[in-house]
Scaffold this motif. Structure first.
Motif, PDB file in Angstrom:
ATOM      1  N   GLU A  92       0.932  -1.091   0.524  1.00 55.54           N
ATOM      2  CA  GLU A  92      -0.354   0.308   0.111  1.00 55.54           C
ATOM      3  C   GLU A  92       0.668   1.139  -0.063  1.00 55.54           C
ATOM      4  OE1 GLU A  92       0.043  -2.114   2.493  1.00 55.54           O
ATOM      5  OE2 GLU A  92      -1.900  -3.316   2.349  1.00 55.54           O
ATOM      6  N   GLY A  93       0.396   2.103  -0.904  1.00 54.48           N
ATOM      7  CA  GLY A  93       1.269   3.858  -0.967  1.00 54.48           C
ATOM      8  C   GLY A  93       2.850   3.533  -1.576  1.00 54.48           C
ATOM      9  N   ILE A  94       3.439   2.195  -2.657  1.00 56.50           N
ATOM     10  CA  ILE A  94       4.213   1.780  -2.817  1.00 56.50           C
ATOM     11  C   ILE A  94       4.770   3.123  -3.759  1.00 56.50           C
ATOM     12  CG2 ILE A  94       4.092   0.034  -3.788  1.00 56.50           C
ATOM     13  CD1 ILE A  94       6.897   0.222  -1.832  1.00 56.50           C
ATOM     14  N   LEU A  95       3.926   3.246  -4.810  1.00 59.35           N
ATOM     15  CA  LEU A  95       4.824   3.925  -5.726  1.00 59.35           C
ATOM     16  C   LEU A  95       4.591   5.643  -5.084  1.00 59.35           C
ATOM     17  CD1 LEU A  95       2.073   3.569  -8.421  1.00 59.35           C
ATOM     18  CD2 LEU A  95       4.544   3.020  -8.634  1.00 59.35           C
ATOM     19  N   ALA A  96       4.184   5.907  -4.483  1.00 54.61           N
ATOM     20  CA  ALA A  96       4.615   7.063  -3.701  1.00 54.61           C
ATOM     21  C   ALA A  96       5.738   6.983  -2.475  1.00 54.61           C
ATOM     22  CB  ALA A  96       3.534   8.106  -2.456  1.00 54.61           C
TER      23      ALA A  96
END
Length: 296
Positions: A92-96
């Motif tokens: 979760e939220g890895i791209l950011a």
């Protein structure tokens, strides 16, 4: 130690238990560098390869200590997470987490980035130069240590494994400033090697060590901040690699530039610092990273 096992961080009975656990991790990391003997210099390819293997093993075993000090939990408890989540390994939220902390760090290095030359890129990242460069064993091992193994293992041991041990016993602010002390002290071991080589005066070696301790501790605090704000370990690893590539800003070089370029670079240094301070909290907003592991 399955990925779906829910655990809670250990109950903190004292600061001593927390600090001592981090101390053990630090000793294990530094100690693993010396299990191979001392017959070759630290920058010799053979030494680098062996030390990379050692610290990789320590980084793989370190989560076991964290797991041993945690407790199995009822999965219905909102404060329980998988061990991987506490380590900052989440989807979760890895791209950011991959891009935004790096962008923030690049803002801070706006001045140094403006001083960067193509030759510097080729020297530091052989992949951008001729393919034949990769045949040089020294280049290969230097790149492996400085830009892959070093950032990865140091962030896993000194951030992902230590901060979950510290935060149950103290505030996030205290953990952010205490955790880097182990990271900074871990770099003091270079003094032993340099004193043994006898190529420099002891006073110069110790001055260099104190300076290195200072800036590595500052970076360690920043990395710990990123880890706790985002709940991801990938951001600190990437930022660590970037900082290793950039090195400490060469302020003295700016003074040797022609007046106009000196002015422009100096302004970029100031803009970068102000921009970094202004964007530090907005760009690390925990909700952007789906961070419910380390709530602020």
């Amino acid at each position: 130690m399955a990925s779906d096992t829910e655990v809670t961080l250990f109950e903190c009975s004292s600061y001593f238990r927390s600090i001592f656990s981090c101390f053990l991790l630090s000793v294990a990391y530094v100690g693993s560098l010396y299990v191979w003997g001392k017959h070759l210099a630290r920058d010799h390819p053979t030494t680098i390869k062996k030390r990379c293997a050692s610290v990789m093993l320590v980084s793989l075993l370190s989560p076991i200590l964290l797991y041993a000090l945690s407790t199995n939990a009822d999965t219905s408890q909102s404060t329980s997470h998988s061990l991987w989540s506490y380590l900052g390994v989440r989807s979760e939220g890895i791209l950011a987490a991959v891009f935004i902390p790096l962008l923030l760090t690049m803002v801070l290095f706006l001045g140094p980035l403006s001083m960067l030359k193509y030759e510097d890129l080729v020297d530091a990242l052989p992949i951008l130069g001729e393919k034949s460069i990769w045949k040089d064993e020294v280049i290969q091992t230097f790149w492996l240590r400085n830009y892959v193994v070093g950032p990865l293992t140091e962030e896993v041991v000194f951030r992902a494994c230590m901060l979950p041990l510290l935060v149950p016993c103290m505030s996030y602010t205290k953990a952010i400033f205490i955790c880097p002390l182990f990271f900074g002290v871990a770099h003091i071991h270079h003094v032993i090697e340099r004193l043994r080589q006898g190529n420099h005066k002891p006073v110069h070696i110790w001055f260099s060590a104190i300076f290195q301790f200072s800036y590595t501790s500052v970076f360690g605090a920043y990395s710990a901040f990123i880890f706790l704000r985002t709940g991801h370990i990938i951001g600190p690893i990437i930022c660590h690699t970037f900082c290793n590539f950039m090195g400490f800003p060469e302020f003295g070089t700016v003074l040797r530039y022609p007046p106009l370029r000196r002015l422009v670079v100096s302004i970029l240094y100031i803009i970068g610092l102000i921009g970094f301070i202004y964007l530090l909290f907005p760009l690390t907003e925990p909700s952007w990273y789906s961070n419910n592991v380390y709530p602020w």
